[in-house]
Design a protein around this motif. Structure first.
Motif, mmCIF file in Angstrom:
data_model
loop_
_atom_site.group_PDB
_atom_site.id
_atom_site.type_symbol
_atom_site.label_atom_id
_atom_site.label_comp_id
_atom_site.label_asym_id
_atom_site.label_seq_id
_atom_site.Cartn_x
_atom_site.Cartn_y
_atom_site.Cartn_z
ATOM 1 N N SER A 62 0.902 -0.869 -0.121
ATOM 2 C CA SER A 62 0.079 0.202 0.038
ATOM 3 C C SER A 62 0.767 1.153 0.032
ATOM 4 O O SER A 62 2.046 1.096 0.285
ATOM 5 N N PHE A 63 0.101 2.172 -0.294
ATOM 6 C CA PHE A 63 0.921 3.551 -0.149
ATOM 7 C C PHE A 63 -0.320 4.701 0.023
ATOM 8 O O PHE A 63 -1.434 4.665 -0.311
ATOM 9 N N PRO A 64 -0.004 5.904 0.823
ATOM 10 C CA PRO A 64 -1.027 7.104 0.999
ATOM 11 C C PRO A 64 -1.056 7.710 -0.362
ATOM 12 O O PRO A 64 0.055 7.963 -1.169
ATOM 13 N N SER A 65 -1.999 8.188 -0.866
ATOM 14 C CA SER A 65 -2.544 8.954 -2.006
ATOM 15 C C SER A 65 -1.530 10.129 -1.999
ATOM 16 O O SER A 65 -0.860 10.567 -3.205
ATOM 17 N N GLY A 66 -1.010 10.936 -1.099
ATOM 18 C CA GLY A 66 -0.212 11.862 -1.047
ATOM 19 C C GLY A 66 1.305 11.473 -1.341
ATOM 20 O O GLY A 66 2.204 12.286 -1.897
ATOM 21 N N ALA A 67 1.544 10.222 -1.510
ATOM 22 C CA ALA A 67 3.072 9.883 -1.862
ATOM 23 C C ALA A 67 2.834 9.811 -3.515
ATOM 24 O O ALA A 67 4.199 9.801 -4.162
ATOM 25 N N MET A 68 1.834 9.795 -4.385
ATOM 26 C CA MET A 68 1.931 9.876 -5.620
ATOM 27 C C MET A 68 1.930 11.124 -6.055
ATOM 28 O O MET A 68 0.807 11.880 -6.158
ATOM 29 N N VAL A 69 3.206 11.538 -6.495
ATOM 30 C CA VAL A 69 3.559 12.999 -7.007
ATOM 31 C C VAL A 69 4.160 12.914 -8.415
ATOM 32 O O VAL A 69 5.128 12.412 -8.431
ATOM 33 N N PHE A 70 3.406 13.340 -9.292
ATOM 34 C CA PHE A 70 3.914 13.524 -10.747
ATOM 35 C C PHE A 70 2.924 14.588 -11.381
ATOM 36 O O PHE A 70 2.011 14.895 -11.036
ATOM 37 N N PRO A 71 3.717 14.935 -12.497
ATOM 38 C CA PRO A 71 2.903 15.791 -13.282
ATOM 39 C C PRO A 71 1.500 15.595 -13.947
ATOM 40 O O PRO A 71 1.422 14.055 -14.185
ATOM 41 N N ASP A 72 0.595 16.325 -14.090
ATOM 42 C CA ASP A 72 -0.721 15.885 -14.471
ATOM 43 C C ASP A 72 -0.566 15.230 -15.716
ATOM 44 O O ASP A 72 -1.463 14.345 -16.075
ATOM 45 N N GLU A 73 0.131 15.668 -16.680
ATOM 46 C CA GLU A 73 0.239 14.904 -17.918
ATOM 47 C C GLU A 73 0.848 13.566 -17.856
ATOM 48 O O GLU A 73 0.705 12.818 -19.002
ATOM 49 N N ASP A 74 1.429 13.205 -16.657
ATOM 50 C CA ASP A 74 1.734 11.734 -16.872
ATOM 51 C C ASP A 74 0.642 10.840 -16.206
ATOM 52 O O ASP A 74 1.125 9.652 -15.820
ATOM 53 N N LEU A 75 -0.484 11.305 -15.797
ATOM 54 C CA LEU A 75 -1.538 10.465 -15.080
ATOM 55 C C LEU A 75 -1.718 9.346 -16.021
ATOM 56 O O LEU A 75 -1.925 8.234 -15.466
ATOM 57 N N GLN A 76 -2.170 9.477 -17.340
ATOM 58 C CA GLN A 76 -2.430 8.112 -18.159
ATOM 59 C C GLN A 76 -1.354 7.327 -18.242
ATOM 60 O O GLN A 76 -1.560 5.790 -17.934
ATOM 61 N N ALA A 77 -0.033 7.657 -18.109
ATOM 62 C CA ALA A 77 0.905 6.700 -18.183
ATOM 63 C C ALA A 77 1.161 6.035 -16.856
ATOM 64 O O ALA A 77 1.493 4.949 -16.936
ATOM 65 N N VAL A 78 0.982 6.675 -15.896
ATOM 66 C CA VAL A 78 0.952 6.152 -14.478
ATOM 67 C C VAL A 78 -0.254 5.050 -14.288
ATOM 68 O O VAL A 78 0.153 3.972 -14.045
ATOM 69 N N SER A 79 -1.266 5.364 -14.833
ATOM 70 C CA SER A 79 -2.644 4.703 -14.733
ATOM 71 C C SER A 79 -2.273 3.285 -15.661
ATOM 72 O O SER A 79 -2.517 2.168 -15.313
ATOM 73 N N ASP A 80 -1.718 3.396 -16.768
ATOM 74 C CA ASP A 80 -1.413 2.384 -17.582
ATOM 75 C C ASP A 80 -0.502 1.320 -16.963
ATOM 76 O O ASP A 80 -0.657 0.165 -17.072
ATOM 77 N N ALA A 81 0.550 2.120 -16.462
ATOM 78 C CA ALA A 81 1.671 1.206 -15.877
ATOM 79 C C ALA A 81 0.972 0.386 -14.505
ATOM 80 O O ALA A 81 1.502 -0.890 -14.451
ATOM 81 N N ALA A 82 0.358 1.114 -13.962
ATOM 82 C CA ALA A 82 -0.397 0.385 -12.757
ATOM 83 C C ALA A 82 -1.184 -0.856 -13.260
ATOM 84 O O ALA A 82 -1.420 -1.879 -12.715
ATOM 85 N N HIS A 83 -2.276 -0.578 -14.286
ATOM 86 C CA HIS A 83 -3.228 -1.516 -14.566
ATOM 87 C C HIS A 83 -2.144 -2.852 -15.284
ATOM 88 O O HIS A 83 -2.625 -3.751 -15.300
ATOM 89 N N ALA A 84 -0.978 -2.436 -15.806
ATOM 90 C CA ALA A 84 -0.276 -3.444 -16.337
ATOM 91 C C ALA A 84 0.196 -4.401 -15.281
ATOM 92 O O ALA A 84 0.413 -5.512 -15.342
ATOM 93 N N VAL A 85 0.467 -3.551 -14.168
ATOM 94 C CA VAL A 85 1.086 -4.721 -12.889
ATOM 95 C C VAL A 85 0.038 -5.605 -12.519
ATOM 96 O O VAL A 85 0.150 -6.502 -12.276
ATOM 97 N N VAL A 86 -1.295 -4.866 -12.308
ATOM 98 C CA VAL A 86 -2.402 -5.662 -11.646
ATOM 99 C C VAL A 86 -2.773 -6.862 -12.811
ATOM 100 O O VAL A 86 -2.908 -7.835 -12.316
ATOM 101 N N GLN A 87 -2.647 -6.489 -14.093
ATOM 102 C CA GLN A 87 -2.659 -7.701 -15.003
ATOM 103 C C GLN A 87 -1.770 -8.716 -15.005
ATOM 104 O O GLN A 87 -2.054 -9.963 -15.088
ATOM 105 N N GLU A 88 -0.608 -8.217 -14.976
ATOM 106 C CA GLU A 88 0.612 -9.286 -14.446
ATOM 107 C C GLU A 88 0.314 -10.188 -13.255
ATOM 108 O O GLU A 88 0.821 -11.384 -13.111
ATOM 109 N N ALA A 89 0.091 -9.517 -12.153
ATOM 110 C CA ALA A 89 -0.455 -10.236 -10.936
ATOM 111 C C ALA A 89 -1.424 -11.362 -11.213
ATOM 112 O O ALA A 89 -1.530 -12.344 -10.615
ATOM 113 N N LYS A 90 -2.407 -10.836 -11.920
ATOM 114 C CA LYS A 90 -3.576 -11.682 -12.082
ATOM 115 C C LYS A 90 -3.199 -13.135 -13.040
ATOM 116 O O LYS A 90 -3.700 -14.038 -12.887
ATOM 117 N N ASP A 91 -2.410 -12.501 -14.164
ATOM 118 C CA ASP A 91 -1.907 -13.604 -15.009
ATOM 119 C C ASP A 91 -0.921 -14.458 -14.121
ATOM 120 O O ASP A 91 -0.825 -15.936 -14.358
#
Length: 113
Positions: free
Chosen positions: A7-36
């Motif tokens: 886990s992590f607190p939401s305040g720990a996620m600090v990145f530029p707004d324009e990186d939101l999609q990249a972070v979301s995509d990366a997180a979803h990829a790790v979730v899919q890897e864990a499911k697989d």
């Protein structure tokens, strides 16, 4: 196998707004890897727009929460893994995807489950 909370607190996620999609995509990829890999149990983020309540043993609902958990927010992942070392490896993958450090905790073994 042991279940681990990563886990992590939401305040720990600090990145530029324009990186939101990249972070979301990366997180979803790790979730899919864990499911697989068959280690995924549960994951998600706390909806910080919904205030917490406490429910007493008699069913009474009280606004708020325990003082020590007042700041409970952020993202949570539960994985079932063969070792602490494996949990640390998955936490590192999540840390890269979410761009912030991850806390790792083991759930106690429950022989009844």
């Amino acid at each position: 196998m042991t279940k681990y909370l990563i886990s992590f607190p939401s305040g720990a996620m600090v990145f530029p707004d324009e990186d939101l999609q990249a972070v979301s995509d990366a997180a979803h990829a790790v979730v899919q890897e864990a499911k697989d890999a068959g280690v995924w149990v549960f994951g998600g983020g706390i909806d910080e727009s919904v205030p917490p309540v406490m429910v007493d043993g008699d069913g009474t609902v009280i606004e708020g929460t325990y003082p020590q958990t007042r700041q409970l927010e952020g993202g949570y992942t539960v994985l079932e893994l063969p070792s602490r070392e494996a949990a640390l490896e998955w936490a590192a993958k999540i840390a890269v995807a979410c761009r912030c450090a991850q806390e790792v905790r083991a759930f106690q073994y429950d022989p009844a489950s």
